[in-house]
Design a protein around this motif. Structure first.
Motif, mmCIF file in Angstrom:
data_model
loop_
_atom_site.group_PDB
_atom_site.id
_atom_site.type_symbol
_atom_site.label_atom_id
_atom_site.label_comp_id
_atom_site.label_asym_id
_atom_site.label_seq_id
_atom_site.Cartn_x
_atom_site.Cartn_y
_atom_site.Cartn_z
ATOM 1 N N ARG A 1 67.050 85.644 33.514
ATOM 2 C CA ARG A 1 67.168 84.825 34.714
ATOM 3 C C ARG A 1 68.558 84.981 35.301
ATOM 4 N NH1 ARG A 1 64.611 78.888 34.076
ATOM 5 N NH2 ARG A 1 65.844 78.393 35.889
ATOM 6 N N VAL A 2 68.611 85.218 36.557
ATOM 7 C CA VAL A 2 69.891 85.375 37.226
ATOM 8 C C VAL A 2 70.137 84.122 38.064
ATOM 9 C CG1 VAL A 2 71.217 86.748 38.859
ATOM 10 C CG2 VAL A 2 69.619 87.865 37.302
ATOM 11 N N ILE A 3 71.250 83.460 37.781
ATOM 12 C CA ILE A 3 71.616 82.275 38.550
ATOM 13 C C ILE A 3 72.646 82.726 39.570
ATOM 14 C CG2 ILE A 3 72.582 79.966 38.416
ATOM 15 C CD1 ILE A 3 71.562 79.872 35.530
ATOM 16 N N LYS A 4 72.268 82.631 40.838
ATOM 17 C CA LYS A 4 73.073 83.247 41.894
ATOM 18 C C LYS A 4 74.179 82.352 42.422
ATOM 19 C CE LYS A 4 69.394 86.271 43.305
ATOM 20 N NZ LYS A 4 68.523 86.763 44.320
ATOM 21 N N SER A 5 73.963 81.050 42.434
ATOM 22 C CA SER A 5 74.989 80.216 43.048
ATOM 23 C C SER A 5 75.384 79.070 42.127
ATOM 24 C CB SER A 5 74.473 79.651 44.379
ATOM 25 O OG SER A 5 73.426 78.739 44.112
ATOM 26 N N LYS A 6 76.487 78.453 42.442
ATOM 27 C CA LYS A 6 76.971 77.306 41.684
ATOM 28 C C LYS A 6 75.992 76.135 41.784
ATOM 29 C CE LYS A 6 81.198 78.593 40.448
ATOM 30 N NZ LYS A 6 81.660 78.636 39.098
ATOM 31 N N ALA A 7 75.340 75.989 42.929
ATOM 32 C CA ALA A 7 74.379 74.897 43.108
ATOM 33 C C ALA A 7 73.199 75.061 42.159
ATOM 34 C CB ALA A 7 73.902 74.851 44.555
ATOM 35 N N ASN A 8 72.723 76.296 41.996
ATOM 36 C CA ASN A 8 71.615 76.541 41.078
ATOM 37 C C ASN A 8 72.034 76.313 39.624
ATOM 38 O OD1 ASN A 8 69.802 77.100 43.081
ATOM 39 N ND2 ASN A 8 70.006 79.322 42.917
ATOM 40 N N GLN A 9 73.258 76.696 39.290
ATOM 41 C CA GLN A 9 73.773 76.456 37.940
ATOM 42 C C GLN A 9 73.850 74.963 37.653
ATOM 43 O OE1 GLN A 9 77.534 78.499 37.676
ATOM 44 N NE2 GLN A 9 76.700 79.912 36.162
ATOM 45 N N ARG A 10 74.366 74.225 38.622
ATOM 46 C CA ARG A 10 74.501 72.774 38.452
ATOM 47 C C ARG A 10 73.133 72.122 38.323
ATOM 48 N NH1 ARG A 10 76.205 68.135 42.155
ATOM 49 N NH2 ARG A 10 77.134 66.733 40.653
ATOM 50 N N LEU A 11 72.165 72.559 39.113
ATOM 51 C CA LEU A 11 70.810 72.015 39.047
ATOM 52 C C LEU A 11 70.175 72.305 37.679
ATOM 53 C CD1 LEU A 11 68.610 70.549 40.612
ATOM 54 C CD2 LEU A 11 67.795 72.774 41.400
ATOM 55 N N LEU A 12 70.400 73.489 37.157
ATOM 56 C CA LEU A 12 69.868 73.842 35.837
ATOM 57 C C LEU A 12 70.474 72.956 34.752
ATOM 58 C CD1 LEU A 12 68.163 75.735 34.077
ATOM 59 C CD2 LEU A 12 70.169 77.213 33.918
ATOM 60 N N ILE A 13 71.786 72.736 34.817
ATOM 61 C CA ILE A 13 72.454 71.885 33.831
ATOM 62 C C ILE A 13 71.938 70.454 33.922
ATOM 63 C CG2 ILE A 13 74.681 70.861 33.208
ATOM 64 C CD1 ILE A 13 75.937 73.579 33.949
ATOM 65 N N ILE A 14 71.772 69.950 35.125
ATOM 66 C CA ILE A 14 71.269 68.589 35.306
ATOM 67 C C ILE A 14 69.851 68.461 34.758
ATOM 68 C CG2 ILE A 14 70.531 66.916 37.054
ATOM 69 C CD1 ILE A 14 73.004 67.759 38.674
ATOM 70 N N ASN A 15 68.997 69.450 35.016
ATOM 71 C CA ASN A 15 67.622 69.403 34.525
ATOM 72 C C ASN A 15 67.573 69.468 32.998
ATOM 73 O OD1 ASN A 15 66.487 69.172 37.049
ATOM 74 N ND2 ASN A 15 66.146 71.358 37.294
ATOM 75 N N LEU B 1 69.980 68.527 30.914
ATOM 76 C CA LEU B 1 70.523 67.259 30.432
ATOM 77 C C LEU B 1 69.474 66.149 30.545
ATOM 78 C CD1 LEU B 1 72.977 65.759 29.329
ATOM 79 C CD2 LEU B 1 73.638 65.299 31.699
ATOM 80 N N HIS B 2 68.757 66.122 31.659
ATOM 81 C CA HIS B 2 67.706 65.131 31.855
ATOM 82 C C HIS B 2 66.624 65.281 30.792
ATOM 83 C CE1 HIS B 2 63.961 63.538 33.662
ATOM 84 N NE2 HIS B 2 64.785 62.568 34.015
ATOM 85 N N PHE B 3 66.227 66.503 30.492
ATOM 86 C CA PHE B 3 65.199 66.751 29.478
ATOM 87 C C PHE B 3 65.673 66.284 28.102
ATOM 88 C CE2 PHE B 3 63.540 69.501 26.133
ATOM 89 C CZ PHE B 3 62.188 69.197 26.237
ATOM 90 N N VAL B 4 66.893 66.644 27.725
ATOM 91 C CA VAL B 4 67.421 66.283 26.403
ATOM 92 C C VAL B 4 67.543 64.761 26.266
ATOM 93 C CG1 VAL B 4 69.468 66.426 24.935
ATOM 94 C CG2 VAL B 4 68.565 68.479 26.017
ATOM 95 N N LEU B 5 68.081 64.109 27.276
ATOM 96 C CA LEU B 5 68.237 62.652 27.214
ATOM 97 C C LEU B 5 66.888 61.938 27.170
ATOM 98 C CD1 LEU B 5 71.247 62.064 29.616
ATOM 99 C CD2 LEU B 5 71.221 61.946 27.124
#
Length: 86
Positions: free
Chosen positions: A3-17, A19-23
């Motif tokens: 998977r190629v993450i092209k922008s900082k916004a996509n990286q941040r969205l992936l991290i948030i998702n 984190l949401h799953f783990v919590l």
């Protein structure tokens, strides 16, 4: 499959998702004993918390780890029976 993450916004969205799953998984896992207690509250009051465990099984475990002393005769003078072969 990479998977190629092209922008900082996509990286941040992936991290948030993630984190949401783990919590969410951790929170639901921590609530499981509470729900179990609520559902089985009446049965626990009547029989106790460990009412489903079989006494014979627990007796077996105790005897396996610490067998009764009566199974082994007490002998103090074993000097003539002990033999070491190298």
């Amino acid at each position: 499959m990479k998977r190629v993450i092209k922008s900082k916004a996509n990286q941040r969205l992936l991290i948030i998702n993630l984190l949401h799953f783990v919590l969410t998984a951790a929170t639901l896992g921590l609530w499981a004993p509470v729900w179990w207690w609520c559902i089985n509250r009446e049965e626990i009051k009547q029989s106790g918390v460990f009412h489903k465990f079989d006494n014979d099984y627990w007796d077996y475990l105790v005897e396996r780890d610490e067998p009764p002393a009566s199974l082994y005769p007490t002998r103090f003078d074993l000097a003539h029976e002990v033999r070491f072969d190298a």
